[in-house]
Motif scaffolding. Sequence first.
Motif, PDB file in Angstrom:
ATOM      1  N   ASP C  17       0.854  -1.185   0.000  1.00 11.45           N
ATOM      2  CA  ASP C  17       0.000   0.000   0.000  1.00 11.45           C
ATOM      3  C   ASP C  17       0.891   1.237   0.000  1.00 11.45           C
ATOM      4  N   SER C  18       0.290   2.393   0.159  1.00  7.23           N
ATOM      5  CA  SER C  18       1.098   3.608   0.031  1.00  7.23           C
ATOM      6  C   SER C  18       2.188   3.675   1.094  1.00  7.23           C
ATOM      7  N   SER C  19       1.899   3.149   2.289  1.00  7.73           N
ATOM      8  CA  SER C  19       2.937   3.214   3.315  1.00  7.73           C
ATOM      9  C   SER C  19       4.120   2.326   2.937  1.00  7.73           C
ATOM     10  N   ALA C  21       5.018   1.407  -0.011  1.00  5.99           N
ATOM     11  CA  ALA C  21       5.715   2.021  -1.151  1.00  5.99           C
ATOM     12  C   ALA C  21       6.610   3.165  -0.671  1.00  5.99           C
ATOM     13  N   ALA C  22       6.098   3.967   0.259  1.00  2.95           N
ATOM     14  CA  ALA C  22       6.912   5.065   0.782  1.00  2.95           C
ATOM     15  C   ALA C  22       8.108   4.522   1.560  1.00  2.95           C
ATOM     16  N   PHE C  23       7.886   3.433   2.288  1.00  4.33           N
ATOM     17  CA  PHE C  23       8.980   2.849   3.073  1.00  4.33           C
ATOM     18  C   PHE C  23      10.100   2.335   2.155  1.00  4.33           C
ATOM     19  N   SER C  25      10.710   3.061  -0.870  1.00  8.42           N
ATOM     20  CA  SER C  25      11.311   4.165  -1.635  1.00  8.42           C
ATOM     21  C   SER C  25      12.353   4.901  -0.815  1.00  8.42           C
ATOM     22  N   SER C  26      12.187   4.862   0.507  1.00  9.00           N
ATOM     23  CA  SER C  26      13.038   5.696   1.354  1.00  9.00           C
ATOM     24  C   SER C  26      14.278   4.987   1.877  1.00  9.00           C
ATOM     25  N   CYS C  27      14.296   3.672   1.824  1.00 15.69           N
ATOM     26  CA  CYS C  27      15.422   2.940   2.422  1.00 15.69           C
ATOM     27  C   CYS C  27      16.731   3.297   1.729  1.00 15.69           C
ATOM     28  N   GLY C 110      12.190   6.353   8.762  1.00 10.75           N
ATOM     29  CA  GLY C 110      10.849   6.144   9.296  1.00 10.75           C
ATOM     30  C   GLY C 110      10.141   4.897   8.790  1.00 10.75           C
ATOM     31  N   ASN C 111      10.898   3.935   8.315  1.00 15.32           N
ATOM     32  CA  ASN C 111      10.225   2.734   7.826  1.00 15.32           C
ATOM     33  C   ASN C 111       9.699   1.890   8.993  1.00 15.32           C
TER      34      ASN C 111
END
Lengths: 150, 365, 419, 219
Positions: C17-19, C21-23, C25-27, C110-111
């Motif tokens: 989900d979006s979370s 995907a954001a996680f 993407s950020s690693c 923030g993952n």
Amino acid sequence: MDQTDSVIHFNIQASDQLTWNVEPLLHEVKHALERLATEDETSVIDLRSIPLAPGEEDRILEILGLGEVVARLNVLGSSDVVETEYSGVWVVTHYNENEETIGRFIEVTRMPEILRSQAEDVAEASERLALRLEDEQQEKQTSNKLAVEK
Amino acid sequence: MASHSDKEKTLGDVLRSHGVSRRSFMKYCATTASMMAMSPAMIPMIAEALENAKKPSVIWLSFQECTGCTESLTRAGASTVENLIFDSISLDYHHTLQAASGHRAEEAKEEAMHENHGKYLLVVDGSIPMDNPGYSTIAGISNYDMLMEAAEGAAAIIAVGTCATYGGLPKASPNPTGAVSVSDLIKDKPIINVPGCPPIPVVITGVLTHFLTFGALPELDDLGRPKAFYGQSIHDRCYRRPFYDKGLFAETFDDEGAKAGWCLYKLGCRGPTTYNACATTKWNNGTSFPIESGHPCLGCSEPEFWDGGGFYKALSIPTADVGETVLYTAAGAAAAGVALGALNRATKGSANKAHEKVTLEDLEK
Amino acid sequence: MSASLEKGVNALKQQVDSSVAAFFSSCVHCGMCADTCLFQTETGNPASTPIAKAEPLRRVWKSEYTLLGRIGKMFGLSKKVDEKLLTEWETMVYDNCTLCGRCSMVCPVGNDIALMIRKTREGMAAAGHAPEGLIGATNRSIKIGSPMGVKLPALLAQIRHLEEDTGLKVPVDVEGAEYMLLLSSMEIMNFPEFMEAIARIFDKAGATWTISSEAFEATNSGIQIGVSDLAAELVQRVVDAAEKLKVKTVISPECGHAYMAIRWDGPNLVGKAFSFKVRHILEVLDTFREEGRLKLKDKISEKVTYHDPCQISRRGGVIDQPRRLIDLFADDFVEMPDAGKMNWCCGAGGGVSSNERADEVRLQVFKRKKAQLEEVQPDAIISACSNCRIHIEDGLEEYGMDIPLMSLTETLAEHLADD
Amino acid sequence: MNEIALLEWVRGTGFQIATVVLVAGVIIRIFEILMLGRKKNLAEAKGSEFSSGMRTIVSRSVPESDSFKRSAFTIVAGYIFHIGLFVTIFLFAPHILLISELTGLGWPALPTPIVDAVAVLSIIALLAILVHRFNNKILRYLTTPGDLFIWFVTIAPLITGYIAFHRIGMSGPMLLAVHILSVELLMVVLPFSKLTHVFTIFMARWYNGAISGYRGVQS
């Protein structure tokens, strides 16, 4: 420098050390003078080769001051050869026919080369003088002759 | 123009016969060395070499140009010796400066080219139009033909001014005449580029002096410019550099920073990317140079300086106008983003649809 | 692709989900999560780096949900999720992770890495890559109603014993009671004192409560193994029972993941907000304390410490309540380093204790808890999770330490005022 | 192509391309991520998602004490080069000029010698980070060729910027061209690599804080 008067001066005082090149340069002169004293080695520093802010060159000249010798040369315009307060440190400034500065050197030497009479010029001068004397003599002879004829 | 009797004499002989004293000659050598950024230690060597050099022959051709380069040279206020060497002794053809005109002038050129074949220096100012030879002709001869003919017998070519070196103003977008530089056309001769709009006059005489002194061309950079004059950027030799290093900039032409003589980077100064000797040689007989007069360097001696974006835009500012591009891009990307987002939702939707309840049997595999 | 692998990959696709995907993407691969994970710090195994455990999910996200991944997939360049990967990752995802969520608290971008691993388990399980022990527990939960195979008669027998021994009443299937108590099988079989404690405290507090004969099991193996379908089925049983008995509040007992399952995951699994509240027993007891319904007669002088069960404190939000309750009976309370939301896991949560294959590693990683205990030197450890309790006792025995372990609820009951 | 032409290209077309890719990439990635959506949480909330999420965006910048002890190098070196990048990108006078030209926004610059020192520190930190990446068992395990590429893309503008400022090794136009080119590479790579954390970090931290905050724990 005569024409600096025509340059916009901004607010820069002569004491403002813009490029920090004034002191190192004077130190270089000091070392050169030491070498002249101990090893009789001469040096020339071209003031144009060092970036200096308006006023900084004046500052250098002000510190070096004016010494015992001031000579004006009439060569392709004029040149000033000045010994500074520090014996052996000379400032040679070349001007063109319009009295515009075209070069300035600090020479650390007993006698700047350009001040000496040059061998070629001396040779040419002696020839010229000899010719002149010949002319004089000829003239004398001619006038004597004329007098005798009279 | 040089008299033919000078031809076989050395330069020293010629100068002496013109009544130039040794002192004068030494003064000339000293100031020339200074201008060429040579060590003062080399002055005696320069003097000796020049003294014994043979009189050079110089042919000057002018193409698509404004005569600014010639003006610069003749207003140089150079010393008499300089004038003697360049103007009186060497220049065999220069249609602006020579007394002769018409056929006589062309004959003089032909003669000089013939007599000094393989030895003369060819000086060119102006760019060469390639779209139509008729755009610029001299005595009915196109610039291209004249250049090629003169170049053939030249020992070396000095391209003077930004037009001759890089195409200059005539070549600026949209380049209506199809202007090209000398080096675009001639590949088999040594070419010295002396760019600038106009170039510093003493560079021309300096190069000539170098050629006479050492019998060879001076050391050139990869744009064909003499390193002695173009080896350092305006920025590197600028007396305002300490302000740049400290981050003190004039923001406008009349603010306190400008009055205090701070760095002109923000006002578009091209000093960091411009290689020329202005900062040390200075203009108008050493009076000042643009930055000293409070104006940023335009970068006139660099290729394509006319097309390099606004003169008053700082170097760090892109020349492209991205404002509109960004707007369209953002709109397009938003559409693409929505499409991709929808695709993602579809992928997930079909995964959800494909989902079959995971049973205990599934765990056992 | 085999049918089960396909099912697994599909499950992973569903989990993004979006979370997530954001996680992903950020690693930035900084490795800081490794330093927070006891499975890494105590074993030194780089494969135990938390974010690396979510690799199967990452691959699916990358190739299915990113522009570059989609293009890569078109040219066959994307890294695939295959049997080999899942086989290799199974031990990392199940044996070497308790879903304790410590990494999620530290990750600088923030993952929520624990969530990502929890989601990875959905794919692993659907593809048939769950460990035997957990499969067995899930099987028993679904078929019998308890991961340990505890049936209703066994519970009723325990209640009978209790009532006979103490004279207390344990209400079963009382409609309209305020509270419905859930129990973990361990509490039924290993720690019957818990039920007794509840009976005492609720009696004194004057609260009505009941146990449902249809849904008394609190634990949820579906959550641990990572099969939402089965977890939902187990949650639904509780929902049905609570609705049938019309209780106001369902109490999750001293069990970490049970609280997570019913309190936080429950409504989302069944797809409907609950008509009743769910509270952890410590929350209920703290409310009693606040209302003056919980009075103690004396205090103990031993030095005690509290072990935060991850799913109750860090992942569940019950952090201050146990401390306030311990204050009621303990004079000498000391915190372990990193107590509260940064506490170190005992090493057996998240299904690790049900997975025999992980027995060795869970004792190995207990060294962290051991070190903490050695630093604090308590006379007794208090906790609020039967699973933690059993594992800590195991660990203490393994390392030759002798510190008694107490249930917070039980200890409170022992010191209840007599009036 | 001579160096001035190269400089003109990177200041013109090159910058345009890089800006287009950066802007398009960032927007696409944001849609790609956010449109996936998240299921509404049906559990009874114990805290606010929104405010906890916002708090975590800030609070996650302060390392928790135990992990600071355990990951001290990563945190310190990471902080140095992140602050360094911020200072060199946003507080160096020529860069502010560029930003204000593009956006109309401007702010005072730091004195150049400070920016210069910060750039050196950042370069040292990034070099140390690379060494650490190779020496540390866990980081070696995690590291992909992509990580090394991104390391290069990140340090390149710092190094090229440093040598452009000090005018080392190449001509002025070339130094500037190479520097701008390295930044353009960074701009192009940013939306499609782990460098996306520049903007997805706000989403990730918010989600983390929201998930945790909903349960009453400030993460």
